[in-house]
Motif scaffolding. Structure first.
Motif, PDB file in Angstrom:
ATOM      1  N   VAL A 162       0.820  -1.209   0.000  1.00 11.03           N
ATOM      2  CA  VAL A 162       0.000   0.000   0.000  1.00 11.03           C
ATOM      3  C   VAL A 162       0.850   1.254   0.000  1.00 11.03           C
ATOM      4  O   VAL A 162       0.691   2.156  -0.820  1.00 11.03           O
ATOM      5  N   LEU A 163       1.778   1.344   0.940  1.00 17.17           N
ATOM      6  CA  LEU A 163       2.609   2.541   1.050  1.00 17.17           C
ATOM      7  C   LEU A 163       3.495   2.707  -0.178  1.00 17.17           C
ATOM      8  O   LEU A 163       3.744   3.819  -0.629  1.00 17.17           O
ATOM      9  N   GLY A 164       3.960   1.586  -0.711  1.00 14.62           N
ATOM     10  CA  GLY A 164       4.763   1.660  -1.926  1.00 14.62           C
ATOM     11  C   GLY A 164       3.960   2.234  -3.071  1.00 14.62           C
ATOM     12  O   GLY A 164       4.449   3.023  -3.870  1.00 14.62           O
ATOM     13  N   ALA A 169       4.905   5.866  -4.895  1.00 15.41           N
ATOM     14  CA  ALA A 169       5.511   5.815  -6.216  1.00 15.41           C
ATOM     15  C   ALA A 169       4.574   6.033  -7.385  1.00 15.41           C
ATOM     16  O   ALA A 169       5.016   6.260  -8.498  1.00 15.41           O
ATOM     17  N   MET A 170       3.279   6.002  -7.158  1.00 16.66           N
ATOM     18  CA  MET A 170       2.356   6.090  -8.276  1.00 16.66           C
ATOM     19  C   MET A 170       2.508   7.327  -9.145  1.00 16.66           C
ATOM     20  O   MET A 170       2.332   7.249 -10.354  1.00 16.66           O
ATOM     21  N   PRO A 171       2.861   8.489  -8.627  1.00 11.43           N
ATOM     22  CA  PRO A 171       2.981   9.656  -9.503  1.00 11.43           C
ATOM     23  C   PRO A 171       4.046   9.489 -10.572  1.00 11.43           C
ATOM     24  O   PRO A 171       4.030  10.182 -11.575  1.00 11.43           O
ATOM     25  N   ILE A 182       7.839   1.217  -7.836  1.00  9.31           N
ATOM     26  CA  ILE A 182       6.666   0.659  -7.176  1.00  9.31           C
ATOM     27  C   ILE A 182       6.740  -0.861  -7.269  1.00  9.31           C
ATOM     28  O   ILE A 182       7.251  -1.406  -8.246  1.00  9.31           O
ATOM     29  N   TYR A 183       6.268  -1.532  -6.235  1.00  3.00           N
ATOM     30  CA  TYR A 183       6.286  -2.986  -6.232  1.00  3.00           C
ATOM     31  C   TYR A 183       5.473  -3.545  -7.403  1.00  3.00           C
ATOM     32  O   TYR A 183       4.372  -3.073  -7.701  1.00  3.00           O
ATOM     33  N   THR A 184       6.001  -4.555  -8.041  1.00  3.41           N
ATOM     34  CA  THR A 184       5.350  -5.140  -9.211  1.00  3.41           C
ATOM     35  C   THR A 184       3.935  -5.599  -8.909  1.00  3.41           C
ATOM     36  O   THR A 184       3.017  -5.421  -9.714  1.00  3.41           O
ATOM     37  N   VAL A 209       9.718   2.612  -0.295  1.00  2.00           N
ATOM     38  CA  VAL A 209       9.800   1.346  -1.012  1.00  2.00           C
ATOM     39  C   VAL A 209      11.190   0.763  -0.822  1.00  2.00           C
ATOM     40  O   VAL A 209      12.176   1.309  -1.308  1.00  2.00           O
ATOM     41  N   GLY A 210      11.300  -0.346  -0.099  1.00  6.90           N
ATOM     42  CA  GLY A 210      12.595  -0.976   0.129  1.00  6.90           C
ATOM     43  C   GLY A 210      13.510  -0.182   1.031  1.00  6.90           C
ATOM     44  O   GLY A 210      14.719  -0.091   0.780  1.00  6.90           O
TER      45      GLY A 210
END
Length: 351
Positions: free
Chosen positions: A14-16, A20-22, A91-93, A318-319
């Motif tokens: 979720v947080l990833g 990262a979505m933008p 972003i996570y795959t 992320v990571g």
């Protein structure tokens, strides 16, 4: 990686997604066989302490005359996936998969087109999508990962992973595995080690491609696991339905817990890249005899990505690899792998 107990959905995912979505220009992704391995062990590694540490560990633990010899049945190596075996930025795959599945879910239930958060996702406006609440994204993940027959999920995820592409390289996600880590898998298995993926990502999702991409059979994948419900179809055939119910949060302390539940042996070697892997590496290192714990540090923005915030690298949701984790690794005798300095190449397609 804390999780929502109500939905069973990973907050790491979720947080990833929110972070990262933008940066996503499109919802894509995909499939490609694991790269061919060189006859020379760890050929894509530079001759530095990280490579030597792996070679020394395997030789010592597989030499019957060594005081550090490990019997074949005890040779277990566990590896995180996202950020350790393949890319996890921006972003996570699996999150990309869930977002890409929204139009499919809405097609099946048209009423959702006018309901948030599905309405926002369908706009394709990543600035708006990034502003969705944590609860909104959990709703999306639950809708796209649960409520279907396990065989249906497998087929749909397989079709997606075999066609979707990462936006930066315009390559299948499964082509974006780290060649040096593929060589680690090959080297360990050639010396009698069983290799397991231990991931905070969805167990069912990773099992779709683990054998083809990493040579790791699905029964050797431990991940965040949701509940399933047994039932019968109209034809009387039994089936399992994926439910939004958390069974195993396979991150942080959940990793060694999952290892114990599903393997029953403490690993002699463990590889990770973030704070979510710390307890797994501690668990491996805490056993008797010679042990190996290694962390991948993403410090190569040119060939891949650079993020930490350890060693002054950019911070990320992320990571996350904190300075505290870096200091703990140095204190505990773990190896920190520098992508920039330790790897001659990162991907198999590099010349």
């Amino acid at each position: 990686m804390p999780y929502s107990r109500s939905s069973g959905i990973s907050r790491r995912l979720v947080l990833g997604a929110l972070a990262a979505m933008p940066t996503l220009p499109g919802l894509l992704a995909a499939s490609a066989p694991a790269a061919a391995q060189s006859a020379t062990p760890l050929a894509s590694w530079n001759d530095r302490s990280a490579k030597q540490g792996i070679l020394d560990f395997v030789r010592a633990t597989t030499d019957p005359s060594s005081t550090d010899f490990v019997p074949p049945e005890e040779r277990v190596a566990t590896l995180d996936q996202d950020g350790t075996l393949w890319i996890e930025h921006p972003i996570y795959t699996q999150v990309v998969y869930c977002l890409d599945r929204v139009p499919v879910v809405v097609k099946e239930k048209p009423v959702l087109a006018k309901v948030e958060p599905f309405k926002t996702v369908l706009t394709g406006d990543f600035e708006k999508i990034a502003k969705l609440s944590l609860h909104d994204v959990e709703v999306i993940l639950a809708a796209t990962l649960t409520g279907m027959d396990v065989d249906q999920f497998y087929a749909e995820a397989k079709a997606w992973i075999e066609s979707a592409k990462d936006h930066r390289w315009n390559r299948l996600y499964t082509e974006l595995t780290y060649q040096p880590m593929q060589e680690v898998l090959t080297y360990f298995r050639a010396n009698g080690y069983k290799t397991y993926i231990v991931t905070g990502g969805g167990q069912d999702f990773v099992r779709v491609y683990s054998d083809r991409v990493y040579g790791i059979p699905r029964e050797q994948v431990i991940g965040t696991a949701g509940g399933v419900k047994y039932g019968y179809g109209k034809d009387g055939k039994p089936f399992l339905t994926k439910e939004p119910k958390l069974l195993l949060n396979d991150n942080f302390a959940g990793k060694p817990e999952g290892i114990h539940l599903e393997i029953g042996r403490r690993p002699h070697a463990a590889f990770g890249n973030s704070t979510g892997d710390q307890q797994m590496l501690e668990y491996a290192k805490g056993g008797d005899g010679l042990r190996l714990s290694m962390l991948v540090l993403h410090d190569d923005a040119k060939r891949e990505y650079a993020y930490g915030p350890a060693q002054g690298l950019p911070d990320t949701k992320v990571g996350t690899f904190t300075q505290g984790l870096y200091d703990e690794a140095k204190k505990g005798g773990w190896h920190v792998i520098s992508m920039k300095d330790d790897w001659k190449r990162i991907f198999a397609f590099e010349t």
